[in-house]
Design a protein around this motif. Structure first.
Motif, PDB file in Angstrom:
ATOM      1  N   VAL A 156     -11.765  -7.138  -1.220  1.00 42.17           N
ATOM      2  CA  VAL A 156     -11.375  -6.400  -0.018  1.00 42.17           C
ATOM      3  C   VAL A 156     -11.973  -6.992   1.258  1.00 42.17           C
ATOM      4  N   LYS A 157     -12.865  -7.958   1.152  1.00 38.88           N
ATOM      5  CA  LYS A 157     -13.472  -8.534   2.344  1.00 38.88           C
ATOM      6  C   LYS A 157     -12.385  -9.134   3.236  1.00 38.88           C
ATOM      7  N   TRP A 208       0.832  -1.202   0.000  1.00 42.48           N
ATOM      8  CA  TRP A 208       0.000   0.000   0.000  1.00 42.48           C
ATOM      9  C   TRP A 208       0.870   1.257   0.000  1.00 42.48           C
ATOM     10  N   ARG A 230      -4.253  -9.273  -3.521  1.00 42.07           N
ATOM     11  CA  ARG A 230      -4.440  -9.623  -2.121  1.00 42.07           C
ATOM     12  C   ARG A 230      -3.230  -9.256  -1.272  1.00 42.07           C
ATOM     13  N   GLU A 290     -15.076  -5.469  -4.756  1.00 41.21           N
ATOM     14  CA  GLU A 290     -15.747  -5.475  -3.451  1.00 41.21           C
ATOM     15  C   GLU A 290     -15.526  -6.803  -2.735  1.00 41.21           C
ATOM     16  N   GLU A 311      -8.742   3.211   0.948  1.00 44.19           N
ATOM     17  CA  GLU A 311      -9.853   3.062   0.008  1.00 44.19           C
ATOM     18  C   GLU A 311      -9.317   2.797  -1.391  1.00 44.19           C
ATOM     19  N   LEU A 312     -10.016   1.938  -2.126  1.00 48.06           N
ATOM     20  CA  LEU A 312      -9.567   1.473  -3.440  1.00 48.06           C
ATOM     21  C   LEU A 312     -10.696   1.556  -4.446  1.00 48.06           C
ATOM     22  N   LEU A 321      -3.598  -5.542  -0.719  1.00 45.62           N
ATOM     23  CA  LEU A 321      -4.676  -5.251   0.226  1.00 45.62           C
ATOM     24  C   LEU A 321      -4.291  -5.626   1.658  1.00 45.62           C
ATOM     25  N   THR A 356     -10.169  -7.402   4.828  1.00 46.83           N
ATOM     26  CA  THR A 356      -9.015  -6.493   4.905  1.00 46.83           C
ATOM     27  C   THR A 356      -9.478  -5.166   5.498  1.00 46.83           C
ATOM     28  N   VAL A 405      -9.325  -2.435   3.822  1.00 45.85           N
ATOM     29  CA  VAL A 405      -9.614  -1.593   2.660  1.00 45.85           C
ATOM     30  C   VAL A 405     -11.115  -1.543   2.385  1.00 45.85           C
ATOM     31  N   LYS A 406     -11.604  -0.350   2.046  1.00 44.28           N
ATOM     32  CA  LYS A 406     -12.972  -0.162   1.594  1.00 44.28           C
ATOM     33  C   LYS A 406     -12.958   0.070   0.086  1.00 44.28           C
ATOM     34  N   PHE A 407     -13.861  -0.601  -0.623  1.00 46.18           N
ATOM     35  CA  PHE A 407     -13.875  -0.521  -2.081  1.00 46.18           C
ATOM     36  C   PHE A 407     -15.028   0.347  -2.561  1.00 46.18           C
TER      37      PHE A 407
END
Length: 299
Positions: A163-164, A86, A116, A160, A127-128, A119, A166, A168-170
């Motif tokens: 990112v589950k 990141w 992955r 979406e 955010e991605l 992430l 992690t 990170v919000k997509f």
């Protein structure tokens, strides 16, 4: 406007009755005031946090001028070119990262290991998005394999899922009005971004900015995002924003921040260019604009 005064009258009208009439009149006046000043009424509804930021190229100078700046926009604009971990060049910033995965490679799982790993290295508030501003009209001149609604939705849904689990919000970033591109907008994402710049559509006849016109656009966008998520306050970001005229910028950024504060909060990222364009200009702007951004960053 003059308030009616309670008084005893002929024919038995009582002081109590007059007082009740006055109370009803005041209640009606309050309701009218709430409609006439939507910014005040809406802002009071959530009082949510608004954070301020900038594109990565201007982060260092922006942060020096706006010490409470929080957000940075980072772009990897070559297909299948991703950072190994990141991005951390903007130390301490909350990064909104834009990537361009090849659609076939992404949807086949070929890129899963690389994505992955990226992430997994992300900190909180990361955010991605994939292929920002991929929409009708193709403003960024993407290939036809990318620029179609079916592929766009498929890539966003895939992101979406990735990112589950992690930090990170997509999300998805658009620039056209959402009501014109409903079939291009993915349902159930973590957030929805709008790249939005001051233009004549948001001006009054005297060339000043119209808060009302801008908020009509933002409310219409939000209605689409609400339908896509079922949330009263779908998370909204303004991931690129500015005005060509410096004398518009104080109000432009303020109107956007006020709207965010009244609609669940979110990120407001300013965008600056090396030379003046029809949408923006170089950093730094005038001192009044910098002072306003400092003030907004304290919300």
């Amino acid at each position: 406007m003059v308030l009616p005064r309670p008084s005893l009258t002929r024919k038995g009208t009582s002081l109590v009755k007059q007082t009740r009439q006055t109370a009803r009149w005041l209640a009606a006046l309050a309701a009218v005031a709430a409609v006439a000043v939507p910014g005040v009424a809406i802002a009071a509804s959530t009082g949510a946090r608004v954070t301020i930021g900038v594109n990565r190229n201007d982060w260092t100078r922006f942060k020096a001028a706006i010490p409470r700046a929080r957000d940075v926009r980072v772009y990897y604009d070559a297909e299948n070119v991703f950072p190994a971990t990141w991005p951390t060049q903007a130390k301490g910033a909350w990064v909104t990262l834009s990537l361009r995965p090849n659609p076939a490679d992404l949807l086949s799982g070929k890129l899963n290991a690389r994505l992955r790993a990226l992430l997994a290295s992300a900190p909180a508030h990361a955010e991605l998005t994939f292929w920002h501003e991929n929409e009708p009209g193709d403003p960024l001149k993407y290939s036809r394999s990318v620029n179609n609604a079916r592929t766009n939705i498929a890539m966003l849904k895939y992101g979406e899922k990735l990112v589950k689990g992690t930090k990170v919000k997509f999300g998805q970033i658009i620039c056209a009005p959402a009501i014109r591109m409903r079939t291009w907008i993915a349902p159930g994402l973590d957030w929805y971004g709008v790249d939005i710049f001051a233009n004549p559509n948001f001006e009054n006849p005297d060339k000043t900015l119209s808060k009302a016109k801008l908020w009509v656009r933002l409310n219409n966008d939000e209605a689409v995002f609400r339908a896509k998520t079922g949330l009263r306050w779908p998370p909204v970001r303004f991931d690129e924003s500015n005005a060509r005229h410096d004398w518009h910028r104080k109000n432009w950024f303020t109107y956007l921040a006020e709207w965010l504060r009244g609609h669940g909060g979110g990120r407001l990222l300013t965008r600056w260019t090396r030379a003046p364009t029809k949408h923006a200009g170089p950093w730094p702007p005038s001192k009044p604009v910098i002072r306003r951004l400092r003030w907004l960053s304290s919300w």
